[in-house]
Design an enzyme around this catalytic site. Structure first.
Site, PDB file in Angstrom:
ATOM      1  N   TYR A  71       0.662  -1.178  -0.034  1.00  0.00           N
ATOM      2  CA  TYR A  71       0.137  -0.027   0.091  1.00  0.00           C
ATOM      3  C   TYR A  71       0.924   1.196  -0.024  1.00  0.00           C
ATOM      4  CZ  TYR A  71      -4.071   2.972   1.141  1.00  0.00           C
ATOM      5  OH  TYR A  71      -5.029   4.023   1.635  1.00  0.00           O
ATOM      6  N   LYS A  81       0.936   3.761  -2.996  1.00  0.00           N
ATOM      7  CA  LYS A  81       0.590   5.050  -2.709  1.00  0.00           C
ATOM      8  C   LYS A  81       1.601   6.196  -3.100  1.00  0.00           C
ATOM      9  CE  LYS A  81      -3.685   4.551  -1.622  1.00  0.00           C
ATOM     10  NZ  LYS A  81      -4.894   4.851  -2.912  1.00  0.00           N
TER      11      LYS A  81
HETATM   12  P1  NAD Z   1     -13.999   1.320   0.414  1.00  0.00           P
HETATM   13  O1  NAD Z   1     -13.455  -0.011   0.429  1.00  0.00           O
HETATM   14  O2  NAD Z   1     -15.199   2.226   1.018  1.00  0.00           O
HETATM   15  O3  NAD Z   1     -14.225   1.538  -1.200  1.00  0.00           O
HETATM   16  C1  NAD Z   1     -13.715   0.813  -2.123  1.00  0.00           C
HETATM   17  C2  NAD Z   1     -14.403   0.750  -3.425  1.00  0.00           C
HETATM   18  O4  NAD Z   1     -13.367   0.399  -4.581  1.00  0.00           O
HETATM   19  C3  NAD Z   1     -15.364  -0.374  -3.440  1.00  0.00           C
HETATM   20  O5  NAD Z   1     -16.530   0.222  -3.906  1.00  0.00           O
HETATM   21  C4  NAD Z   1     -14.783  -1.591  -4.283  1.00  0.00           C
HETATM   22  O6  NAD Z   1     -15.737  -2.181  -4.855  1.00  0.00           O
HETATM   23  C5  NAD Z   1     -13.975  -0.853  -5.299  1.00  0.00           C
HETATM   24  N1  NAD Z   1     -12.959  -1.558  -5.775  1.00  0.00           N
HETATM   25  C6  NAD Z   1     -12.000  -2.564  -5.291  1.00  0.00           C
HETATM   26  N2  NAD Z   1     -11.462  -3.101  -6.119  1.00  0.00           N
HETATM   27  C7  NAD Z   1     -11.866  -2.827  -7.358  1.00  0.00           C
HETATM   28  C8  NAD Z   1     -11.346  -3.010  -8.528  1.00  0.00           C
HETATM   29  N3  NAD Z   1     -10.408  -3.893  -8.874  1.00  0.00           N
HETATM   30  N4  NAD Z   1     -12.018  -2.265  -9.603  1.00  0.00           N
HETATM   31  C9  NAD Z   1     -13.029  -1.363  -9.266  1.00  0.00           C
HETATM   32  N5  NAD Z   1     -13.502  -1.082  -8.197  1.00  0.00           N
HETATM   33  C10 NAD Z   1     -12.779  -1.654  -7.216  1.00  0.00           C
HETATM   34  O7  NAD Z   1     -12.734   2.281   0.587  1.00  0.00           O
HETATM   35  P2  NAD Z   1     -12.269   3.669   0.728  1.00  0.00           P
HETATM   36  O8  NAD Z   1     -11.899   3.864   2.095  1.00  0.00           O
HETATM   37  O9  NAD Z   1     -13.523   4.364   0.330  1.00  0.00           O
HETATM   38  O10 NAD Z   1     -11.033   3.779  -0.263  1.00  0.00           O
HETATM   39  C11 NAD Z   1     -11.108   4.425  -1.347  1.00  0.00           C
HETATM   40  C12 NAD Z   1      -9.571   5.077  -1.833  1.00  0.00           C
HETATM   41  O11 NAD Z   1      -9.174   5.910  -0.832  1.00  0.00           O
HETATM   42  C13 NAD Z   1      -8.814   3.958  -1.996  1.00  0.00           C
HETATM   43  O12 NAD Z   1      -7.806   4.029  -2.980  1.00  0.00           O
HETATM   44  C14 NAD Z   1      -7.964   3.985  -0.853  1.00  0.00           C
HETATM   45  O13 NAD Z   1      -6.617   3.502  -0.691  1.00  0.00           O
HETATM   46  C15 NAD Z   1      -8.023   5.340  -0.508  1.00  0.00           C
HETATM   47  N6  NAD Z   1      -7.713   5.937   1.064  1.00  0.00           N
HETATM   48  C16 NAD Z   1      -8.464   5.650   1.850  1.00  0.00           C
HETATM   49  C17 NAD Z   1      -8.234   6.124   3.248  1.00  0.00           C
HETATM   50  C18 NAD Z   1      -9.140   5.653   4.640  1.00  0.00           C
HETATM   51  O14 NAD Z   1      -8.605   5.762   5.543  1.00  0.00           O
HETATM   52  N7  NAD Z   1     -10.307   4.978   4.293  1.00  0.00           N
HETATM   53  C19 NAD Z   1      -7.372   6.979   3.757  1.00  0.00           C
HETATM   54  C20 NAD Z   1      -6.413   7.255   2.439  1.00  0.00           C
HETATM   55  C21 NAD Z   1      -6.585   6.781   1.053  1.00  0.00           C
END
Ligand code: NAD
Length: 259
Positions: A154, A158
């Site tokens: 990750y 990132k």
């Molecule tokens: P989440 O699990 O709520 O949503 C992720 C979505 O991505 C889901 O709807 C899933 O079906 C979809 N997904 C997964 N694999 C996929 C693929 N191969 N093709 C298409 N869609 C796919 O997660 P989130 O927390 O909303 O994360 C969204 C982004 O934000 C990610 O890139 C994550 O790394 C980043 N992020 C999250 C956080 C946090 O704390 N939640 C912090 C920093 C960055």
């Protein structure tokens, strides 16, 4: 209305951060394409955002070249243009490096990096053929700048997105295409809820201690970042009108990471 008549494709928008970004863009007048592995959830989210004339769900595994091409073609057939791509789909897998399964390493890098590349390439081919340029936003993380234990692929992925954004910024400038990265701290989405018990088990501490002493320890106020905080940042990047703001990464993390 800061996104009137714009069309945005948001990957991973059936849940969490991506869903809030798509909803925020829709409220600001955009037509949104909710591209997700989970088509049923993408369709449900699209309905919530106004249905067929305003929002559509598209089935897309961002690691699959044919599905990305087909999904972008579907978006263009429906709405005629794409002004904004938010490459957001992502997963998290936690494990110590010396035990990290190779298949999980490859899966995580593919979703975050191959997915960003394939969706970028597909929309650039469209954005380069017409005036008006576009805005590409990558969902980075504080882990684009900083490392944490147990998150090797990750953190690697990132950090990589910042390199991709800078390259898109340089190549895209003459076509008016900008690229930027949002770097959120911890946001309570399903992706994070899953990690809390996993990390508690791995470190042998309680779930409350994971939240207080690991996730929010370095913030200035012990607060989670919210999906709304991230969506506001996406709106700022998406609606910014010139190449003055390109190749940048903005950390939104309650001061967890300061640059
Ligand atoms: P989440 O699990 O709520 O949503 C992720 C979505 O991505 C889901 O709807 C899933 O079906 C979809 N997904 C997964 N694999 C996929 C693929 N191969 N093709 C298409 N869609 C796919 O997660 P989130 O927390 O909303 O994360 C969204 C982004 O934000 C990610 O890139 C994550 O790394 C980043 N992020 C999250 C956080 C946090 O704390 N939640 C912090 C920093 C960055």
């Amino acid at each position: 209305m800061r996104m009137q008549d714009k069309v945005a494709v948001v990957t991973g928008a059936a849940s969490g951060i991506g869903k809030e970004i798509a909803a925020t863009f829709a409220r600001e007048g955009a037509k949104v394409v909710i591209a997700d592995l989970n088509k049923a959830a993408a369709d449900a989210a699209a309905l919530e955002m106004g249905g067929t004339d305003r929002a559509i769900g598209v089935a897309m595994d961002v690691t699959n070249e044919a599905q990305v091409e087909a999904g972008v073609a579907e978006a263009l057939a429906k709405f005629g243009r794409i002004d904004v791509l938010v490459s957001n789909a992502g997963i998290q897998v936690v494990s110590p490096l010396d035990e990290f399964p190779f298949d999980k390493w490859k899966q995580l890098l593919a979703i975050h990096l191959d997915g960003a590349f394939l969706t970028t390439r597909a929309v650039l081919r469209h954005m380069y053929t017409r005036p008006g340029g576009g805005s590409i936003i990558y969902m980075g993380s504080v882990h684009s700048k900083e490392a944490s234990q147990l998150k090797a692929p990750y953190v690697t992925a990132k950090h990589g997105l910042i390199g991709l954004a800078k390259t898109v910024a340089k190549e895209g400038a003459k076509h008016g295409v900008r690229a930027n990265v949002i770097c959120p701290g911890f946001v309570r989405t399903p992706l994070v809820e899953k990690q809390i018990p996993e990390q508690a088990k791995e470190f042998g501490i309680s779930e409350a201690e994971v939240v207080k002493n690991i996730m929010l320890k370095e913030t200035v106020d012990g607060e989670f970042t919210t999906v709304q905080d991230v969506a506001e940042t996406a709106l700022f990047f998406a609606s910014f009108g010139s190449n003055a703001l390109t190749g940048q990464s903005l950390v939104v993390s309650h001061g967890w990471f300061m640059q």
